[in-house]
Structure formats: structure tokens, C-alpha cells
Design a protein around this motif. Structure first.
Motif, PDB file in Angstrom:
ATOM      1  N   TYR A 107     -45.310  44.935 -82.868  1.00 26.63           N
ATOM      2  CA  TYR A 107     -44.678  44.617 -81.592  1.00 26.63           C
ATOM      3  C   TYR A 107     -45.654  43.865 -80.665  1.00 26.63           C
ATOM      4  CZ  TYR A 107     -42.274  45.500 -77.117  1.00 26.63           C
ATOM      5  OH  TYR A 107     -41.658  45.365 -75.910  1.00 26.63           O
ATOM      6  N   TYR A 108     -46.849  44.407 -80.515  1.00 32.64           N
ATOM      7  CA  TYR A 108     -47.822  43.754 -79.632  1.00 32.64           C
ATOM      8  C   TYR A 108     -48.430  42.510 -80.274  1.00 32.64           C
ATOM      9  CZ  TYR A 108     -47.215  47.773 -76.627  1.00 32.64           C
ATOM     10  OH  TYR A 108     -46.656  48.724 -75.814  1.00 32.64           O
ATOM     11  N   LEU A 109     -48.581  42.561 -81.603  1.00 28.78           N
ATOM     12  CA  LEU A 109     -49.137  41.407 -82.315  1.00 28.78           C
ATOM     13  C   LEU A 109     -48.220  40.186 -82.174  1.00 28.78           C
ATOM     14  CD1 LEU A 109     -51.415  40.593 -84.532  1.00 28.78           C
ATOM     15  CD2 LEU A 109     -49.529  40.824 -86.133  1.00 28.78           C
ATOM     16  N   TYR A 110     -46.935  40.374 -82.430  1.00 29.89           N
ATOM     17  CA  TYR A 110     -45.993  39.247 -82.380  1.00 29.89           C
ATOM     18  C   TYR A 110     -45.814  38.736 -80.951  1.00 29.89           C
ATOM     19  CZ  TYR A 110     -44.650  40.098 -87.281  1.00 29.89           C
ATOM     20  OH  TYR A 110     -44.646  40.246 -88.644  1.00 29.89           O
ATOM     21  N   GLN A 111     -45.867  39.646 -79.973  1.00 22.36           N
ATOM     22  CA  GLN A 111     -45.786  39.196 -78.582  1.00 22.36           C
ATOM     23  C   GLN A 111     -46.862  38.169 -78.286  1.00 22.36           C
ATOM     24  OE1 GLN A 111     -45.975  42.433 -75.782  1.00 22.36           O
ATOM     25  NE2 GLN A 111     -43.774  42.802 -75.877  1.00 22.36           N
ATOM     26  N   MET A 171     -56.466  48.350 -88.282  1.00 25.15           N
ATOM     27  CA  MET A 171     -55.624  47.367 -87.584  1.00 25.15           C
ATOM     28  C   MET A 171     -56.445  46.512 -86.625  1.00 25.15           C
ATOM     29  SD  MET A 171     -52.500  49.721 -86.266  1.00 25.15           S
ATOM     30  CE  MET A 171     -51.379  50.554 -87.361  1.00 25.15           C
ATOM     31  N   PHE A 172     -57.449  47.121 -86.034  1.00 25.36           N
ATOM     32  CA  PHE A 172     -58.191  46.453 -84.961  1.00 25.36           C
ATOM     33  C   PHE A 172     -59.551  45.935 -85.415  1.00 25.36           C
ATOM     34  CE2 PHE A 172     -55.415  49.811 -83.399  1.00 25.36           C
ATOM     35  CZ  PHE A 172     -54.505  49.036 -82.731  1.00 25.36           C
ATOM     36  N   LEU A 173     -59.811  46.031 -86.706  1.00 20.73           N
ATOM     37  CA  LEU A 173     -61.066  45.532 -87.252  1.00 20.73           C
ATOM     38  C   LEU A 173     -60.792  44.169 -87.890  1.00 20.73           C
ATOM     39  CD1 LEU A 173     -64.046  46.392 -87.978  1.00 20.73           C
ATOM     40  CD2 LEU A 173     -63.126  46.940 -90.240  1.00 20.73           C
ATOM     41  N   GLU A 176     -62.737  38.127 -91.467  1.00 18.33           N
ATOM     42  CA  GLU A 176     -63.289  36.814 -91.100  1.00 18.33           C
ATOM     43  C   GLU A 176     -62.199  35.816 -90.750  1.00 18.33           C
ATOM     44  OE1 GLU A 176     -66.242  34.857 -93.584  1.00 18.33           O
ATOM     45  OE2 GLU A 176     -67.234  36.810 -93.789  1.00 18.33           O
ATOM     46  N   TYR A 177     -61.115  35.822 -91.572  1.00 22.52           N
ATOM     47  CA  TYR A 177     -60.066  34.823 -91.307  1.00 22.52           C
ATOM     48  C   TYR A 177     -59.310  35.126 -90.014  1.00 22.52           C
ATOM     49  CZ  TYR A 177     -57.365  38.330 -93.975  1.00 22.52           C
ATOM     50  OH  TYR A 177     -56.811  39.492 -94.440  1.00 22.52           O
ATOM     51  N   GLU A 178     -59.201  36.409 -89.655  1.00 19.41           N
ATOM     52  CA  GLU A 178     -58.553  36.720 -88.373  1.00 19.41           C
ATOM     53  C   GLU A 178     -59.407  36.242 -87.195  1.00 19.41           C
ATOM     54  OE1 GLU A 178     -57.952  40.886 -89.596  1.00 19.41           O
ATOM     55  OE2 GLU A 178     -56.030  40.761 -88.537  1.00 19.41           O
ATOM     56  N   SER A 179     -60.702  36.467 -87.301  1.00 19.20           N
ATOM     57  CA  SER A 179     -61.602  36.024 -86.230  1.00 19.20           C
ATOM     58  C   SER A 179     -61.559  34.511 -86.094  1.00 19.20           C
ATOM     59  CB  SER A 179     -63.043  36.448 -86.523  1.00 19.20           C
ATOM     60  OG  SER A 179     -63.116  37.849 -86.566  1.00 19.20           O
ATOM     61  N   GLU A 180     -61.608  33.844 -87.237  1.00 20.11           N
ATOM     62  CA  GLU A 180     -61.589  32.379 -87.255  1.00 20.11           C
ATOM     63  C   GLU A 180     -60.296  31.850 -86.606  1.00 20.11           C
ATOM     64  OE1 GLU A 180     -64.016  30.510 -88.363  1.00 20.11           O
ATOM     65  OE2 GLU A 180     -63.114  28.525 -88.697  1.00 20.11           O
ATOM     66  N   CYS A 181     -59.169  32.459 -86.967  1.00 22.77           N
ATOM     67  CA  CYS A 181     -57.875  32.002 -86.422  1.00 22.77           C
ATOM     68  C   CYS A 181     -57.767  32.326 -84.929  1.00 22.77           C
ATOM     69  CB  CYS A 181     -56.707  32.623 -87.175  1.00 22.77           C
ATOM     70  SG  CYS A 181     -56.472  31.911 -88.807  1.00 22.77           S
ATOM     71  N   ALA A 182     -58.297  33.482 -84.533  1.00 18.53           N
ATOM     72  CA  ALA A 182     -58.242  33.852 -83.111  1.00 18.53           C
ATOM     73  C   ALA A 182     -59.076  32.874 -82.293  1.00 18.53           C
ATOM     74  CB  ALA A 182     -58.753  35.275 -82.920  1.00 18.53           C
ATOM     75  N   LYS A 183     -60.240  32.519 -82.863  1.00 14.74           N
ATOM     76  CA  LYS A 183     -61.144  31.599 -82.165  1.00 14.74           C
ATOM     77  C   LYS A 183     -60.463  30.245 -81.923  1.00 14.74           C
ATOM     78  CE  LYS A 183     -64.905  29.888 -84.081  1.00 14.74           C
ATOM     79  NZ  LYS A 183     -65.942  30.024 -85.116  1.00 14.74           N
ATOM     80  N   ASN A 184     -59.630  29.852 -82.868  1.00 11.56           N
ATOM     81  CA  ASN A 184     -58.943  28.555 -82.768  1.00 11.56           C
ATOM     82  C   ASN A 184     -57.559  28.651 -82.136  1.00 11.56           C
ATOM     83  OD1 ASN A 184     -60.657  26.377 -84.202  1.00 11.56           O
ATOM     84  ND2 ASN A 184     -60.836  28.185 -85.494  1.00 11.56           N
ATOM     85  N   LYS A 185     -57.271  29.799 -81.511  1.00 10.73           N
ATOM     86  CA  LYS A 185     -55.988  30.014 -80.799  1.00 10.73           C
ATOM     87  C   LYS A 185     -54.764  29.971 -81.713  1.00 10.73           C
ATOM     88  CE  LYS A 185     -58.166  29.683 -76.726  1.00 10.73           C
ATOM     89  NZ  LYS A 185     -58.900  30.926 -76.495  1.00 10.73           N
ATOM     90  N   ASP A 189     -56.275  37.702 -81.022  1.00 10.94           N
ATOM     91  CA  ASP A 189     -57.521  38.445 -80.876  1.00 10.94           C
ATOM     92  C   ASP A 189     -57.184  39.937 -80.867  1.00 10.94           C
ATOM     93  OD1 ASP A 189     -59.836  39.731 -80.042  1.00 10.94           O
ATOM     94  OD2 ASP A 189     -60.449  38.068 -78.760  1.00 10.94           O
ATOM     95  N   LEU A 190     -57.595  40.638 -81.935  1.00 12.64           N
ATOM     96  CA  LEU A 190     -57.178  42.030 -82.104  1.00 12.64           C
ATOM     97  C   LEU A 190     -57.734  42.946 -81.024  1.00 12.64           C
ATOM     98  CD1 LEU A 190     -57.467  42.356 -85.972  1.00 12.64           C
ATOM     99  CD2 LEU A 190     -55.440  41.897 -84.606  1.00 12.64           C
ATOM    100  N   GLY A 191     -58.846  42.503 -80.408  1.00  8.17           N
ATOM    101  CA  GLY A 191     -59.442  43.294 -79.333  1.00  8.17           C
ATOM    102  C   GLY A 191     -58.458  43.538 -78.188  1.00  8.17           C
ATOM    103  N   PHE A 192     -57.552  42.566 -77.991  1.00  7.43           N
ATOM    104  CA  PHE A 192     -56.599  42.681 -76.895  1.00  7.43           C
ATOM    105  C   PHE A 192     -55.406  43.581 -77.219  1.00  7.43           C
ATOM    106  CE2 PHE A 192     -58.340  38.361 -75.713  1.00  7.43           C
ATOM    107  CZ  PHE A 192     -59.071  38.841 -74.630  1.00  7.43           C
ATOM    108  N   LEU A 193     -55.277  43.933 -78.491  1.00  8.73           N
ATOM    109  CA  LEU A 193     -54.110  44.719 -78.898  1.00  8.73           C
ATOM    110  C   LEU A 193     -54.328  46.214 -78.750  1.00  8.73           C
ATOM    111  CD1 LEU A 193     -52.813  43.191 -82.245  1.00  8.73           C
ATOM    112  CD2 LEU A 193     -51.986  42.798 -79.940  1.00  8.73           C
TER     113      LEU A 193
END
Lengths: 259, 171
Positions: A107-111, A171-173, A176-185, A189-193
Motif C-alpha cells: 500500500y505505501y510502496l505503490y503510493q 522489507m526495509f533493507l 543494491e538494485y533497489e538503492s540504485e533505482c531509488a537514487k535515480n527516482k 526509497d525504503l527508508g521512507f516507508l
């Protein structure tokens, strides 16, 4: 490389929905009462539908493969779903709590994913969010019903909490690919979830007269046979292989088989 | 019917109105809001037949009717002489019951399915929802289950005539 990270990220989102959806579909025909059997089968269908949208996109990005290749012909080590999704259903309480944790996360991820600069991921998130809102509502009501129900139902959901809590940290860890994608918008960013997720859990647990979970979700990675388990990086429990044996049997035995 | 280059987009919409939803056969895919756009695209031209592109969107991600709907659109247009047909599925903006036509809602009611109440989903929509029984028109009804016979419906029961019925969820 960004393109590789985008593919991995899309597969991760697809695998989460497929494996969770497949697990829930195991209840079809076995639900405690007809209405709830239908409900959980509908949720499974939504999730498998969402995974198809992600797989189709991943196949397009990769080129030369189809959505079916990605779902039916990859090995367990190539799957990137969270461990929580692959865990066995257990009893009704465990299934419900698993789904509640998972739906709150989606729910929060898709938002946030709606704001992705990748238009296709944004579109899938927009579509999926409407469905996940329903899943969250339904599973929240069940957590409350079981927690604030009978002595037996409370005992069962408390036991489920004990068994599942250590899997929520993953879920919140970010991988590498999640960090890379978050960095590029492109990704979230899982930290915000984490805070939103935690607040929702505390709120529903309070309504369910359940004690708040001990501490916040920590990324406790289970030790297994000398390997640190981490679903997002393909290091799974034995339960994923059990699912794949069942789910991939037909395509592997009769390659290219169609209905 | 032979298609010449003069066929209008409006006529194609009329053809599409004949195609029904496989699970709710009284509703056309146009009434349901599944067809989003029709384009006669020059880039799709082949031989003498004119190319047509139909944009559709699924109600729910896992709706099993979509493949059949795509096939039915192709079959119907082929029968009308189109030879170059492209079906494009789009996800955004996400389908909403707001796109259902008034005619569609009336048909649902007559068929025994309560049409969606209100516009767009708000989070509290089930709390003060008054769904009318499609049989006796009483508003004294209650939700039995948030999920019904298909992903797009919830199950209700009328407290007056006691008849259980499907409600097409506001989504």
C-alpha cells in the motif's frame, strides 16, 4: 548499470506479487467459509494479475523472453521476492497476518511508486494501488477480528506474530538494485516507508487489542545452512523451491505447453 | 460489409458496442468503460483494408476476461472487413466505475446486479454506503462479503426481501 537494476527491480516487484498470490491461491477450495474462500482467491487473482503486468514489462526490457519464461523457467536463486511471501500459509491467523504485513507494505510502496519517473512502473502502481487498498482493508479487519475475538483466535494470531515478525525487517533493507533505482527516482526509497508501515501496524494492533510488536522491524536475516538468507538477492528458504516445484512443473515437463 | 477508407471512428465505436463482457453479458465493453480510445492509424495501413487500433483497459489487474475481450474485438472487426487490427492494453489512467455509462448502470440493475453507488473510491465508502436491492429496491441492505462472484463485485443481502445479490463495487 541502470538498465540491469531496473530489470532486477521490476522482477523483484513481480516475484513478490506472484509468490504471495500463489501462496494465497493454495486456500482456494479450503477457506474456512465460502465467502472468505472467495475473498482470498480474489486477492490471489489480483496479485497474480499485478505480477503479469510487471513480468510483461520486465520481458520487454530484457528482450527475447516472454512473461511466461520469467515466471515458469527461472530457478529459485533467480527469484527476488521477499522471504515473507514464500513462507507457508500455516493456519488462517498466520495467513491473515502475513497478508496484512504484505498489503500494508504494498500500500505505501505503490503510493510512492506512482511518482516514479518510469511511466510504466508508475502506471502499474496506480492500477495496483486500488486493489491493494481493498486487500489492506480486508486483512486489517481480520487481524482485529482474530485479535479481539476468542481466547483461541488471540492465541493463534499472537503465535503467528512470533513466527513472522523476524521476516518483516527484510522489507526495509534495500538490495543494491533497489538503492540504485531509488537514487535515480525510478524506485522507492525504503527508508521512507518504514514509519508509515509501523504506524499502520501499531494502529491496527491497538484496535485488535494485541500488544505492539517488540521494537521496530529489524532486518534479521535468518542463518540457514551457513548461508545468510536474503530473498531479494536470491537466497531463499527451502519453501520457495517447494512452490516452484508445484508451479513450474507443467512448463518444465512439457515445454511450451498451452491451454 | 466492405470497408472503404471513409469509415468513421464513430462507426467503429458502434461495432464495439455489440461486444459484451463475457462475465456480465448484458453489458457492452463500451458501457463498462473498458474501451478507452479508437484510432484509425495511417501507420497501420496494409493493402486495401484500413488499419484500426483499439485501446482497452482491464477492470482489475487479474481479470481473466481480458484475453477473451481482445479476441472478440478482433473477431468482430475482422467480420466488418478490417484486416489490420491492433489491440493496445493501457494501464493508466486506471479503470474506474466512474467510466460506466448511465445506460450501463440501468442494464446492471435490470439484470439483478446493484450498480456502483457514488463516484470514485474513497476509503470510507463502505461505511455509509446505501446500496439498493435490485429486486425490491429497498435500501435496507447489508454487506455480506467485500468480495463476490468476480473481482469487481461484493456480496450483499437485502434485509427486507432477504434476497442476496451482487453489488458492482465502486472502484
Amino acid at each position: 548499470m541502470m538498465q540491469d537494476s531496473l530489470i532486477d527491480y521490476t522482477l523483484h516487484l513481480a516475484d513478490n506479487s506472484l509468490i504471495m498470490g500463489h501462496r494465497l491461491s493454495e486456500w482456494t477450495g479450503h477457506g474456512p467459509i465460502l465467502e472468505q474462500d472467495i475473498a482470498i482467491s480474489n486477492i490471489a487473482l489480483d496479485l497474480i494479475g499485478q505480477s503479469r503486468n510487471f513480468y510483461q514489462y520486465a520481458a520487454q526490457l530484457k528482450g527475447g523472453v516472454t512473461e511466461d519464461d520469467l515466471a515458469y523457467l527461472r530457478d529459485a536463486t533467480e527469484f527476488k521476492n521477499m522471504l515473507l511471501a514464500e513462507l507457508p500459509n500455516g493456519d488462517w491467523a498466520k495467513t491473515i497476518l502475513k497478508l496484512f504485513f504484505f498489503s500494508t507494505y504494498q500500500y505505501y510502496l505503490y503510493q510512492k511508486l506512482i511518482g516514479s519517473t518510469d511511466t510504466q512502473l508508475s502506471a502499474i502502481a496506480e492500477k495496483s494501488l486500488k486493489e491493494v487498498t481493498y486487500h489492506l482493508r480486508w486483512s486489517s479487519e481480520w487481524v482485529i477480528r482474530l485479535g479481539d475475538g476468542t481466547e483461541e483466535s488471540k492465541k493463534r494470531i499472537e503465535k503467528a506474530l512470533e513466527e513472522l515478525w523476524d521476516y518483516t525487517g527484510e522489507m526495509f533493507l534495500p538490495s543494491e538494485y533497489e538503492s540504485e533505482c531509488a537514487k535515480n527516482k525510478i524506485g522507492v526509497d525504503l527508508g521512507f516507508l518504514k514509519e508509515d508501515w509501523m504506524n499502520k501496524v501499531i494502529q491496527i494492533f491497538a484496535e485488535a487489542t494485541l500488544p505492539s510488536p517488540k521494537g521496530e522491524p529489524v532486518p534479521t536475516l535468518r542463518e540457514g545452512q551457513g548461508v545468510r538468507l536474503n530473498g531479494k538477492e536470491g537466497k531463499h528458504t527451502e519453501h520457495l523451491q517447494e512452490i516452484l516445484n508445484d508451479m513450474q512443473y507443467l512448463q518444465r515437463t512439457y515445454p511450451g505447453c498451452e491451454w | 460489409m466492405v470497408v472503404d477508407n471513409k469509415i468513421s471512428v464513430g462507426e467503429i465505436w458502434q461495432i464495439l458496442e455489440k461486444i459484451t463482457d463475457p462475465e456480465i453479458p448484458i453489458l457492452s465493453i463500451v458501457d463498462l468503460g473498458i474501451v478507452r480510445d479508437v484510432k484509425i492509424s495511417p501507420s497501420l495501413l496494409v493493402e486495401k483494408g484500413q488499419g484500426v487500433e483499439v485501446f482497452i483497459t482491464s477492470t482489475y489487474s487479474g481479470c481473466p476476461a481480458m484475453d477473451m475481450i481482445s479476441m472478440n474485438i478482433k473477431m468482430e472487426l475482422l467480420q466488418h472487413g478490417f484486416t489490420n487490427i491492433k489491440i493496445t492494453q493501457q494501464l493508466s489512467p486506471a479503470w474506474t466505475t466512474d467510466w460506466m455509462t448511465e445506460r450501463g448502470k440501468e442494464k446492471l440493475q435490470q439484470y439483478g446486479i446493484a450498480p456502483p453507488v457514488g463516484k470514485v473510491m474513497d476509503q470510507q465508502f463502505l461505511d455509509d454506503l446505501k446500496v439498493e436491492c435490485p429486486q425490491c429496491h429497498s435500501k435496507n441492505t447489508k454487506l455480506l462479503s467485500e468480495f463476490g462472484s468476480t473481482a469487481c463485485k461484493a456480496l450483499f443481502q437485502c434485509q427486507d426481501c432477504k434476497e442476496p445479490f451482487d453489488y458492482f463495487k465502486c472502484h
